[in-house]
Design a protein around this motif. Sequence first.
Motif, PDB file in Angstrom:
ATOM      1  N   LEU A 109      -9.461  -2.103  25.119  1.00  0.00           N
ATOM      2  CA  LEU A 109      -8.411  -2.903  25.814  1.00  0.00           C
ATOM      3  C   LEU A 109      -7.001  -2.930  25.064  1.00  0.00           C
ATOM      4  CD1 LEU A 109     -10.406  -6.295  26.747  1.00  0.00           C
ATOM      5  CD2 LEU A 109     -10.039  -4.320  28.346  1.00  0.00           C
ATOM      6  N   ARG A 110      -7.118  -2.550  23.952  1.00  0.00           N
ATOM      7  CA  ARG A 110      -5.875  -2.665  23.089  1.00  0.00           C
ATOM      8  C   ARG A 110      -4.565  -1.710  23.480  1.00  0.00           C
ATOM      9  NH1 ARG A 110      -5.549  -2.028  16.627  1.00  0.00           N
ATOM     10  NH2 ARG A 110      -5.786   0.164  17.153  1.00  0.00           N
ATOM     11  N   ASP A 111      -5.202  -0.660  23.865  1.00  0.00           N
ATOM     12  CA  ASP A 111      -3.936   0.130  24.206  1.00  0.00           C
ATOM     13  C   ASP A 111      -3.636   0.020  25.612  1.00  0.00           C
ATOM     14  OD1 ASP A 111      -4.487   1.927  22.142  1.00  0.00           O
ATOM     15  OD2 ASP A 111      -5.685   3.656  23.027  1.00  0.00           O
ATOM     16  N   TRP A 112      -4.296  -0.507  26.545  1.00  0.00           N
ATOM     17  CA  TRP A 112      -3.840  -0.872  27.820  1.00  0.00           C
ATOM     18  C   TRP A 112      -2.833  -2.276  27.541  1.00  0.00           C
ATOM     19  CZ3 TRP A 112      -4.713  -5.641  30.295  1.00  0.00           C
ATOM     20  CH2 TRP A 112      -4.348  -5.723  31.787  1.00  0.00           C
ATOM     21  N   VAL A 113      -3.450  -3.244  26.665  1.00  0.00           N
ATOM     22  CA  VAL A 113      -2.488  -4.533  26.625  1.00  0.00           C
ATOM     23  C   VAL A 113      -1.507  -4.155  25.851  1.00  0.00           C
ATOM     24  CG1 VAL A 113      -2.638  -6.488  25.357  1.00  0.00           C
ATOM     25  CG2 VAL A 113      -4.521  -6.008  26.494  1.00  0.00           C
ATOM     26  N   GLU A 114      -1.266  -3.145  24.953  1.00  0.00           N
ATOM     27  CA  GLU A 114      -0.045  -2.833  24.060  1.00  0.00           C
ATOM     28  C   GLU A 114       0.861  -1.940  25.146  1.00  0.00           C
ATOM     29  OE1 GLU A 114      -0.978  -0.484  21.102  1.00  0.00           O
ATOM     30  OE2 GLU A 114      -1.229  -2.114  19.815  1.00  0.00           O
ATOM     31  N   ALA A 115       0.402  -1.211  26.168  1.00  0.00           N
ATOM     32  CA  ALA A 115       1.482  -0.646  27.051  1.00  0.00           C
ATOM     33  C   ALA A 115       1.965  -1.686  27.818  1.00  0.00           C
ATOM     34  CB  ALA A 115       0.590   0.377  27.979  1.00  0.00           C
ATOM     35  N   ARG A 116       1.379  -2.854  28.196  1.00  0.00           N
ATOM     36  CA  ARG A 116       1.877  -3.750  29.241  1.00  0.00           C
ATOM     37  C   ARG A 116       2.610  -4.863  28.400  1.00  0.00           C
ATOM     38  NH1 ARG A 116       0.456  -3.616  34.520  1.00  0.00           N
ATOM     39  NH2 ARG A 116       0.980  -6.016  34.542  1.00  0.00           N
ATOM     40  N   LEU A 156      -7.595  -7.069  19.821  1.00  0.00           N
ATOM     41  CA  LEU A 156      -6.190  -6.735  20.593  1.00  0.00           C
ATOM     42  C   LEU A 156      -5.020  -6.655  19.604  1.00  0.00           C
ATOM     43  CD1 LEU A 156      -6.249  -8.935  24.112  1.00  0.00           C
ATOM     44  CD2 LEU A 156      -7.073  -6.473  23.354  1.00  0.00           C
ATOM     45  N   THR A 157      -5.433  -7.200  18.315  1.00  0.00           N
ATOM     46  CA  THR A 157      -4.307  -7.140  17.314  1.00  0.00           C
ATOM     47  C   THR A 157      -4.528  -6.046  16.359  1.00  0.00           C
ATOM     48  OG1 THR A 157      -5.297  -8.872  15.644  1.00  0.00           O
ATOM     49  CG2 THR A 157      -4.422  -9.857  17.498  1.00  0.00           C
ATOM     50  N   ARG A 158      -3.567  -6.070  15.318  1.00  0.00           N
ATOM     51  CA  ARG A 158      -3.830  -4.987  14.334  1.00  0.00           C
ATOM     52  C   ARG A 158      -4.557  -5.508  12.851  1.00  0.00           C
ATOM     53  NH1 ARG A 158      -2.486  -0.017  16.400  1.00  0.00           N
ATOM     54  NH2 ARG A 158      -1.173   0.037  17.867  1.00  0.00           N
ATOM     55  N   ILE A 159      -5.338  -6.540  13.042  1.00  0.00           N
ATOM     56  CA  ILE A 159      -5.856  -6.946  11.677  1.00  0.00           C
ATOM     57  C   ILE A 159      -6.961  -6.049  11.197  1.00  0.00           C
ATOM     58  CG2 ILE A 159      -7.720  -8.062  13.282  1.00  0.00           C
ATOM     59  CD1 ILE A 159      -7.545 -10.433  10.882  1.00  0.00           C
ATOM     60  N   LYS A 160      -7.112  -5.761  10.064  1.00  0.00           N
ATOM     61  CA  LYS A 160      -8.064  -4.848   9.584  1.00  0.00           C
ATOM     62  C   LYS A 160      -9.459  -5.281   9.614  1.00  0.00           C
ATOM     63  CE  LYS A 160      -4.903  -3.331   6.314  1.00  0.00           C
ATOM     64  NZ  LYS A 160      -4.556  -3.164   4.382  1.00  0.00           N
ATOM     65  N   VAL A 161     -10.575  -4.193  10.012  1.00  0.00           N
ATOM     66  CA  VAL A 161     -11.858  -4.570  10.373  1.00  0.00           C
ATOM     67  C   VAL A 161     -12.494  -5.105   9.059  1.00  0.00           C
ATOM     68  CG1 VAL A 161     -13.865  -3.508  10.784  1.00  0.00           C
ATOM     69  CG2 VAL A 161     -11.927  -2.691  11.898  1.00  0.00           C
TER      70      VAL A 161
END
Length: 749
Positions: A109-116, A156-161
Amino acid sequence: MRLRQTVLLLSLALAIGAFVALDLGRFLSFEQLKASQASFAQLHAEQPLTVAAVYFLIYVLATAMSIPGAVVITLAGGAIFGLWQGLLIVSFASTVGAVLAFLASRFLLRDWVEARFGQRLADINAGVDKEGGFYLFTLRLIPVVPFFLINLLMGLTRIKVWTYYWVSQIGMLAGTAVYVNAGTQLAQLDSVKGILSPALLGSFVLLGIFPLLARRIVAAVQKRQVYAPWADQRPKTFDRNLIVIGGGAGGLVSAYIAAAVKAKVTLIEAHKMGGDCLNFGCVPSKALIKSANIAHQMRHASNYGLSDAAPSFSFKAVMQRVHDVIKAIEPHDSIERYTGLGVEVLQGYGRLVNPWTVEVALNDGTTQRLTARSIVIAAGASPFVPPLPGLDEVGYVTSDTLWDAFAQLDEVPQRLVVLGGGPVGCELAQSFARLGSHVTQVEMGARLMVREDAEVSALAQAALQADGVQVLTGHKALRCELRPSTGIASAAKPSMDRHASHAMTNDAVATTHEKYLIVEHNGQEQAIPFDHLLCAVGRVARLQGYGLEDLGIPTHRTVQTNEYLQTIYPNIYAAGDVAGPFQFTHTAAHQAWYAAVNALFGEWKLFKADYSVIPWATFIDPEVARVGLNEQEAQEKNTPYEVTKYGIDDLDRAIADSQAHGFVKVLTVPGKDKILGVTIVGTHAADLLAEYVLAMKHGLGLNKILGTIHTYPTMSEANKYAAGEWKRAHTPQKLLAWVQKYHDFKRGT
């Protein structure tokens, strides 16, 4: 990537579908667990490792797929394995499953959410980068917040794994222990509700609040540490509530607000009240632009049915008008006015001695020390002078010094080189060209006004060239030279410099040498002769001489502050050009509100400076004004957008005024009327922009602008027509087809 995403999505869909179709949820009910407790216990007694492994796997899969029933499975862990073994297995299984759900969300989902929602997510990620682990820990401590929702949203965020894993492992431990322990008492429980008593829920809430309290405690400890070297210098009482250093826009507004709320405030300014904007920037440049525009209109009077006329004027009179305008506005920012408002104004240089004390070297030669609970640094900025070899020898002016330097000239500068292609350089280049100077503008970059869209830069360059400016983009200034003069006429022209120490007072030199700027373009050097050189390549914050370095306050290009405009010392704030990130008078005033209010009332409530809607304008002709994103920035930030453009050449009032050029360009969220940004090019563009600034600030879309009555005939109708263009592009064609059929039916056809 898309294939793998599709495969994973189908796998999850099939797994969830099978779960629903086979009604596997019946095995995850509290009643089923109680009924099967004895069987599970016996199976565990017979095959302890196998049962533990299967249980671990089931828990991981259920959590990874966000299947309901985690509470029942956790209770089963306590019932089967007991408290400590159950806690160990469940703790690791739940965390592994949570990380898998987190990764699935990120992958799918993250790429799609970032695009929108690129910009919104960027703001969230900025917060996550700073304090993501802290807030995740707080959420994990409160089981009332659905854990599966946390997994999906954090993915959806950039928090590290790794951060996500260990924070979740620790944060979920308390809640896990409660449920596992309850599982050991399964026989005494009648329902899951028996676990979550009001008292227990209250305990979890308090547990969730604890990190916030801990954060305050940590902040208090850090505050104590930063002040520790100065502890013995902290005053028991204070002379002032607030001391403000700098009498520009940021300082004036800070002092005004403090006085308005009856605080005792001192404003320190060594030079001129009103700062750069009144004395060297906004006000004098706009006064000059007006005179230049009148001269331009006279030369092109035929555009209005009149006869073209060459303007006859005294350049000294033009410059005198500039100074008269400054004097007319001076009372607004004067010592007398601010004293009348309740502000103590001291004329001198303020320097921090410690976090609460300012030493003022007064202009009369005396020194005064004052203490204050809070201090605001609003020292402003000054023109950047590039380190060009030979610059001091040939002399130069800046956007600050030209007003006094050129006021001494009998006629307009004949050959003027403007170094810099930003807003200031463009405004002054066009103005002097319209007044009759031969202007050469040198810009190292590929185009003028590089922060604007390429089409805006092209229009600006075309406008300047139409007024006679020789625009040299892609030209790097290398050095300045004095060369023997080839003619007396050009050599006799006076030279103006940055200040007296750079003035060329030697008549012999002045009459035997000419000045040149050496530039490089495509590997070739070129010499540009000039009489006067204007440096307009940007401004730098004033950071020296205020004691910042002695207190260890970090500075780079600006004073380092947090979102509340606090330095490392919570009682010392910075606002305006010295704080960045913008160098506009209106943003300095905007920041000043936050700095003053936080400085005076921050112990109760701190306000984060809001930069979400910042307008700016370049006052060339045609004007360029912008708020929010333009296309260039939207593409850099991967923010999806739609473009709506209305040409002002079609506007009735613009046609009547013979000013039918330019456009209104609006960026919106795809498919919606939400405004992301607006660029306006045209006459009075800066005034027209205000409607969009208001709309963006208060969340109004283009439909609201379209539904607002605009006076006819005015330039402001351009805003409404731009909204109309958006509406036309989003007309529901299918619905209109049915409406047409309805009308056909009503006509009986």
